[in-house]
Design a protein around this motif. Sequence first.
Motif, mmCIF file in Angstrom:
data_model
loop_
_atom_site.group_PDB
_atom_site.id
_atom_site.type_symbol
_atom_site.label_atom_id
_atom_site.label_comp_id
_atom_site.label_asym_id
_atom_site.label_seq_id
_atom_site.Cartn_x
_atom_site.Cartn_y
_atom_site.Cartn_z
ATOM 1 N N ARG A 140 2.605 12.605 -2.365
ATOM 2 C CA ARG A 140 2.176 11.223 -2.305
ATOM 3 C C ARG A 140 1.552 10.987 -3.481
ATOM 4 N NH1 ARG A 140 -0.550 8.910 1.592
ATOM 5 N NH2 ARG A 140 -1.047 10.517 2.784
ATOM 6 N N LEU A 141 0.272 11.828 -3.624
ATOM 7 C CA LEU A 141 -0.632 11.499 -4.714
ATOM 8 C C LEU A 141 -0.087 11.576 -5.971
ATOM 9 C CD1 LEU A 141 -3.532 11.270 -6.062
ATOM 10 C CD2 LEU A 141 -3.649 13.699 -5.832
ATOM 11 N N VAL A 142 0.981 12.607 -6.233
ATOM 12 C CA VAL A 142 1.543 12.739 -7.485
ATOM 13 C C VAL A 142 2.572 11.714 -7.690
ATOM 14 C CG1 VAL A 142 3.331 14.416 -8.612
ATOM 15 C CG2 VAL A 142 1.234 15.485 -7.395
ATOM 16 N N HIS A 143 3.204 11.173 -6.853
ATOM 17 C CA HIS A 143 4.349 10.112 -7.202
ATOM 18 C C HIS A 143 3.552 8.861 -7.442
ATOM 19 C CE1 HIS A 143 7.617 7.429 -5.990
ATOM 20 N NE2 HIS A 143 6.676 6.800 -5.561
ATOM 21 N N ILE A 144 2.346 8.546 -6.835
ATOM 22 C CA ILE A 144 1.710 7.621 -7.275
ATOM 23 C C ILE A 144 1.274 7.590 -8.527
ATOM 24 C CG2 ILE A 144 -0.536 6.117 -6.660
ATOM 25 C CD1 ILE A 144 -0.039 6.433 -3.944
ATOM 26 N N LEU A 145 0.545 8.879 -8.965
ATOM 27 C CA LEU A 145 0.242 8.982 -10.318
ATOM 28 C C LEU A 145 1.289 8.760 -11.305
ATOM 29 C CD1 LEU A 145 -2.378 11.961 -9.620
ATOM 30 C CD2 LEU A 145 -3.155 9.516 -10.324
ATOM 31 N N GLU A 146 2.459 9.465 -10.988
ATOM 32 C CA GLU A 146 3.745 9.059 -11.873
ATOM 33 C C GLU A 146 3.929 7.810 -11.882
ATOM 34 O OE1 GLU A 146 6.215 13.364 -11.281
ATOM 35 O OE2 GLU A 146 6.506 11.603 -9.911
ATOM 36 N N SER A 147 4.006 7.047 -10.710
ATOM 37 C CA SER A 147 4.433 5.547 -11.170
ATOM 38 C C SER A 147 3.174 4.896 -11.949
ATOM 39 C CB SER A 147 4.367 5.062 -9.550
ATOM 40 O OG SER A 147 5.499 5.740 -8.826
ATOM 41 N N ALA A 203 -6.901 17.850 0.728
ATOM 42 C CA ALA A 203 -6.481 18.618 -0.529
ATOM 43 C C ALA A 203 -5.450 19.465 -0.478
ATOM 44 C CB ALA A 203 -7.728 19.189 -1.371
ATOM 45 N N GLN A 204 -5.383 20.203 0.827
ATOM 46 C CA GLN A 204 -4.200 21.438 0.518
ATOM 47 C C GLN A 204 -2.966 20.866 1.361
ATOM 48 O OE1 GLN A 204 -6.992 23.986 2.577
ATOM 49 N NE2 GLN A 204 -7.063 25.505 0.901
ATOM 50 N N ASP A 205 -3.047 19.516 1.668
ATOM 51 C CA ASP A 205 -1.820 19.218 2.466
ATOM 52 C C ASP A 205 -0.594 18.801 1.686
ATOM 53 O OD1 ASP A 205 -0.372 16.573 3.810
ATOM 54 O OD2 ASP A 205 -1.095 17.713 5.390
ATOM 55 N N GLU A 206 0.488 19.438 1.712
ATOM 56 C CA GLU A 206 1.488 19.232 0.748
ATOM 57 C C GLU A 206 2.024 17.807 0.766
ATOM 58 O OE1 GLU A 206 4.443 22.287 1.162
ATOM 59 O OE2 GLU A 206 3.004 23.839 0.679
ATOM 60 N N ASP A 207 2.124 17.041 1.848
ATOM 61 C CA ASP A 207 2.505 15.708 1.809
ATOM 62 C C ASP A 207 1.717 14.793 1.208
ATOM 63 O OD1 ASP A 207 4.922 16.509 3.508
ATOM 64 O OD2 ASP A 207 3.894 16.050 5.491
ATOM 65 N N PHE A 208 0.342 15.205 1.301
ATOM 66 C CA PHE A 208 -0.744 14.114 0.751
ATOM 67 C C PHE A 208 -0.692 14.626 -0.909
ATOM 68 C CE2 PHE A 208 -5.004 13.498 -1.066
ATOM 69 C CZ PHE A 208 -5.011 12.083 -0.700
#
Length: 237
Positions: A223-230, A215-220
Amino acid sequence: MALILVTGASSGLGRNTADALAEDGHDVVGHVRNAARLAGPGDGAAWRGVVIGDLAEPDEIRDVARQAGAFGRFDAVIHNAGVLHSAGLVTVNTLAPYMLTALMEKPARLIHLSSSMHRGGSTDLRRLTDGTASYSDSKLWVTALALALASRWEGTSSHAVDPGWVPTRMGGAGAPDDLIAGHLTQVRLATHTDVTPRTGGYWHHQQTQAPHPAAQDEDFQARLVHILESRTGLPLG
């Protein structure tokens, strides 16, 4: 006094949160899935207003954002709505908070309801789109979203809250935690000026805890935000 939106406000923690805020003199806008959810005498009478829509349906999420926008910029948005067992679990628990945040004018404060069960969630984000996600997965993802938003916009703070296992319809009558304690953190984060940390906290009963490391990992988070945007077609901006 603050203008505050509470999703899932017809019962349980959301109702308790909305009513406590209204009793403190704040202008509360409560979200309910349908008008029948406020069928009792006096339901929502102390609130400034109500917005209606099923957060399991993307088109209705967009309409909830439109309805909420008519009240102006919120001082705080509390993303309380959630489901435990439902075909719309990912949409309600993860996509709806993301979509409402992307569609609405940025509030001063964002509060996202997590769960201690997020610690058993999967970091395999393919599960967000392939229909295999669990409740724990959805709560890990919304926790990561909350913490990703914590430093995204100047003037907006973002936190995640574990309200505990409380005796609501979702938690069950035998849940061992304190029902009143279940909403006090949300009220404080939405209204108090002395919150530390100012943003990016994972809270349980007014104390911060360490969340799942992802939850605090910036890479994760990215990736999560990118998938939600898509998935939604909505950039956060």
